[in-house]
Structure formats: C-alpha cells, structure tokens
Design a protein around this motif. Structure first.
Motif, PDB file in Angstrom:
ATOM      1  N   LYS A 150      14.981  28.810  14.308  1.00 40.08           N
ATOM      2  CA  LYS A 150      14.816  28.633  13.039  1.00 40.08           C
ATOM      3  C   LYS A 150      14.279  29.487  12.060  1.00 40.08           C
ATOM      4  N   GLN A 151      13.887  30.555  12.695  1.00 46.39           N
ATOM      5  CA  GLN A 151      13.396  31.857  12.107  1.00 46.39           C
ATOM      6  C   GLN A 151      14.379  32.800  12.113  1.00 46.39           C
ATOM      7  N   ARG A 152      15.284  32.313  12.357  1.00 42.56           N
ATOM      8  CA  ARG A 152      16.703  33.345  12.331  1.00 42.56           C
ATOM      9  C   ARG A 152      16.555  34.663  13.472  1.00 42.56           C
ATOM     10  N   MET A 153      15.770  34.392  14.584  1.00 46.91           N
ATOM     11  CA  MET A 153      15.641  35.246  15.465  1.00 46.91           C
ATOM     12  C   MET A 153      16.939  35.613  16.398  1.00 46.91           C
ATOM     13  N   SER A 154      17.429  36.652  16.719  1.00 49.94           N
ATOM     14  CA  SER A 154      18.648  36.560  17.942  1.00 49.94           C
ATOM     15  C   SER A 154      17.988  36.508  19.024  1.00 49.94           C
ATOM     16  N   ILE A 155      18.997  36.300  20.013  1.00 47.53           N
ATOM     17  CA  ILE A 155      18.567  35.972  21.535  1.00 47.53           C
ATOM     18  C   ILE A 155      17.610  37.014  21.954  1.00 47.53           C
ATOM     19  N   ALA A 156      18.251  38.457  21.643  1.00 48.88           N
ATOM     20  CA  ALA A 156      17.321  39.597  22.085  1.00 48.88           C
ATOM     21  C   ALA A 156      16.053  39.419  21.682  1.00 48.88           C
ATOM     22  N   GLU A 157      15.771  39.136  20.479  1.00 47.76           N
ATOM     23  CA  GLU A 157      14.480  39.089  19.730  1.00 47.76           C
ATOM     24  C   GLU A 157      13.694  37.951  20.314  1.00 47.76           C
ATOM     25  N   ILE A 158      14.151  36.816  20.786  1.00 48.07           N
ATOM     26  CA  ILE A 158      13.640  35.604  21.394  1.00 48.07           C
ATOM     27  C   ILE A 158      13.153  36.194  22.931  1.00 48.07           C
ATOM     28  N   GLU A 159      14.108  36.781  23.520  1.00 47.12           N
ATOM     29  CA  GLU A 159      13.845  37.211  24.898  1.00 47.12           C
ATOM     30  C   GLU A 159      12.365  37.919  24.730  1.00 47.12           C
ATOM     31  N   GLN A 160      12.386  38.876  23.805  1.00 45.61           N
ATOM     32  CA  GLN A 160      11.286  39.759  23.663  1.00 45.61           C
ATOM     33  C   GLN A 160       9.975  39.200  23.565  1.00 45.61           C
ATOM     34  N   VAL A 161      10.011  37.966  22.640  1.00 44.73           N
ATOM     35  CA  VAL A 161       8.930  37.258  22.384  1.00 44.73           C
ATOM     36  C   VAL A 161       8.450  36.190  23.368  1.00 44.73           C
ATOM     37  N   LEU A 162       9.526  35.885  24.191  1.00 49.38           N
ATOM     38  CA  LEU A 162       9.266  34.889  25.304  1.00 49.38           C
ATOM     39  C   LEU A 162       8.576  35.713  26.440  1.00 49.38           C
ATOM     40  N   HIS A 163       8.705  37.226  26.470  1.00 46.31           N
ATOM     41  CA  HIS A 163       8.248  37.677  27.632  1.00 46.31           C
ATOM     42  C   HIS A 163       6.747  38.426  27.185  1.00 46.31           C
ATOM     43  N   GLU A 164       6.405  38.349  26.137  1.00 48.41           N
ATOM     44  CA  GLU A 164       4.991  38.700  25.452  1.00 48.41           C
ATOM     45  C   GLU A 164       4.084  37.809  25.859  1.00 48.41           C
ATOM     46  N   PRO A 165       2.976  38.051  26.198  1.00 48.91           N
ATOM     47  CA  PRO A 165       1.995  37.039  26.382  1.00 48.91           C
ATOM     48  C   PRO A 165       1.657  36.190  25.003  1.00 48.91           C
ATOM     49  N   GLU A 166       1.639  34.882  25.203  1.00 49.30           N
ATOM     50  CA  GLU A 166       1.498  33.813  24.007  1.00 49.30           C
ATOM     51  C   GLU A 166       0.233  34.199  23.412  1.00 49.30           C
ATOM     52  N   ASP A 167       0.053  34.048  22.095  1.00 52.35           N
ATOM     53  CA  ASP A 167      -1.188  33.792  21.339  1.00 52.35           C
ATOM     54  C   ASP A 167      -1.433  32.380  21.360  1.00 52.35           C
ATOM     55  N   ARG A 168      -2.571  32.044  22.275  1.00 48.69           N
ATOM     56  CA  ARG A 168      -2.795  30.754  22.215  1.00 48.69           C
ATOM     57  C   ARG A 168      -3.536  30.120  21.170  1.00 48.69           C
ATOM     58  N   GLU A 169      -4.060  30.747  20.361  1.00 53.07           N
ATOM     59  CA  GLU A 169      -4.576  30.133  19.133  1.00 53.07           C
ATOM     60  C   GLU A 169      -3.554  30.021  17.978  1.00 53.07           C
ATOM     61  N   ILE A 170      -2.508  31.095  17.880  1.00 47.99           N
ATOM     62  CA  ILE A 170      -1.687  30.891  16.506  1.00 47.99           C
ATOM     63  C   ILE A 170      -0.679  30.074  17.282  1.00 47.99           C
ATOM     64  N   ASP A 171       0.093  30.036  18.253  1.00 48.73           N
ATOM     65  CA  ASP A 171       1.140  29.134  18.652  1.00 48.73           C
ATOM     66  C   ASP A 171       1.070  27.703  18.617  1.00 48.73           C
ATOM     67  N   PRO A 172      -0.121  27.161  18.826  1.00 50.04           N
ATOM     68  CA  PRO A 172      -0.224  25.840  18.424  1.00 50.04           C
ATOM     69  C   PRO A 172      -0.049  25.113  17.129  1.00 50.04           C
ATOM     70  N   ILE A 173      -0.554  26.114  16.217  1.00 54.39           N
ATOM     71  CA  ILE A 173      -0.687  26.041  14.767  1.00 54.39           C
ATOM     72  C   ILE A 173       0.649  26.230  14.178  1.00 54.39           C
ATOM     73  N   MET A 174       1.397  27.258  15.149  1.00 56.09           N
ATOM     74  CA  MET A 174       3.164  27.394  14.287  1.00 56.09           C
ATOM     75  C   MET A 174       3.565  26.022  14.720  1.00 56.09           C
ATOM     76  N   TYR A 175       3.583  25.293  15.829  1.00 56.18           N
ATOM     77  CA  TYR A 175       4.163  24.314  16.202  1.00 56.18           C
ATOM     78  C   TYR A 175       3.862  23.052  15.291  1.00 56.18           C
ATOM     79  N   ASP A 176       2.770  22.938  14.832  1.00 56.90           N
ATOM     80  CA  ASP A 176       1.968  22.085  13.915  1.00 56.90           C
ATOM     81  C   ASP A 176       2.842  22.154  12.648  1.00 56.90           C
ATOM     82  N   VAL A 177       2.914  23.354  12.100  1.00 59.46           N
ATOM     83  CA  VAL A 177       3.705  23.835  11.100  1.00 59.46           C
ATOM     84  C   VAL A 177       5.045  23.381  11.241  1.00 59.46           C
TER      85      VAL A 177
END
Length: 128
Positions: free
Chosen positions: A54-81
């Motif tokens: 939905k943020q218009r990321m490419s598959i390559a960008e998504i792969e990069q984000v998925l393989h980075e450690p998650e930010d446990r404080e920000i991700d839940p907020i992003m899901y809520d938004v």
C-alpha cells in the motif's frame, strides 16, 4: 498450514502467496507428500507485505524491509494506523453512496472539506 489455509486466512489468492514465496518473501517447507507448509507467522508477514504494498514499495524493497530487524515499537503503531485507514476507506465508500444522488453543491462542499482534512493529514505525515 497449507497454502489454501493461508489464502483463506489472509484474504490473498494462492497464486499471490505462491508468487511471494518464489520471491523469497515467505518461508516455506515441503511435507513428505510435497505440500507447501507455512508457519503461522506467515500471516503476520503477509499483513506486513500488504501494508508495504500500500506504500507502493517494490518486491525488492519489501524483501529488504522484511529481512531487517523489526522495530517492535513502531510496527504495531503502523498496523493500527493502517487499520484506521481501512476503516476510513469504508466510511468514504459509504459517504460516496449517500452522496450519489445529492445536489452538485453538496458534493462540492463535502469534497472541499475532505480535501482540506486530507491535506492536513499529509502535512502531519511529512513531519514524521
């Protein structure tokens, strides 16, 4: 879980899930009968992929984000938004239906109000 179960629970097609698997976005194992088996955590990964798409990321960008450690404080907020955005989209669809027979002036008035509110939200997002 087999791919059909993942598709049903995620709301995505088996073909889309298969594509994400082939791109290396989803972990999968094979059963002794060669069925694809996905861990339950794949549902959370798929939700994350939907959000990133939905943020218009490419598959390559998504792969990069998925393989980075998650930010446990920000991700839940992003899901809520994202949930709030989805809710607002449903309300907008309902509003569009109600306005379909409204006079042109009323439609324009509502459109201007919503446009201004959207601009205010965009300003807030660019400050993040």
């Amino acid at each position: 879980m087999r791919i059909g179960q993942v598709a049903e629970l995620s709301g995505l097609s088996s073909r889309t899930i298969d594509y994400y698997t082939q791109c290396g976005l989803l972990p999968v194992e094979r059963s002794s009968t060669n069925y694809r088996l996905y861990p339950e955590s794949v549902l959370q990964t798929l939700e994350r992929i939907k959000l990133l798409k939905k943020q218009r990321m490419s598959i390559a960008e998504i792969e990069q984000v998925l393989h980075e450690p998650e930010d446990r404080e920000i991700d839940p907020i992003m899901y809520d938004v994202q949930e709030e955005i989805d809710c607002l989209q449903k309300k907008l669809a309902s509003l569009e239906e109600k306005l379909k027979d409204a006079p042109k002036e009323e439609k324009e008035r509502v459109h201007k109000i919503l446009e201004q509110k959207m601009m205010d939200i965009m300003k807030l997002l660019t400050m993040l």
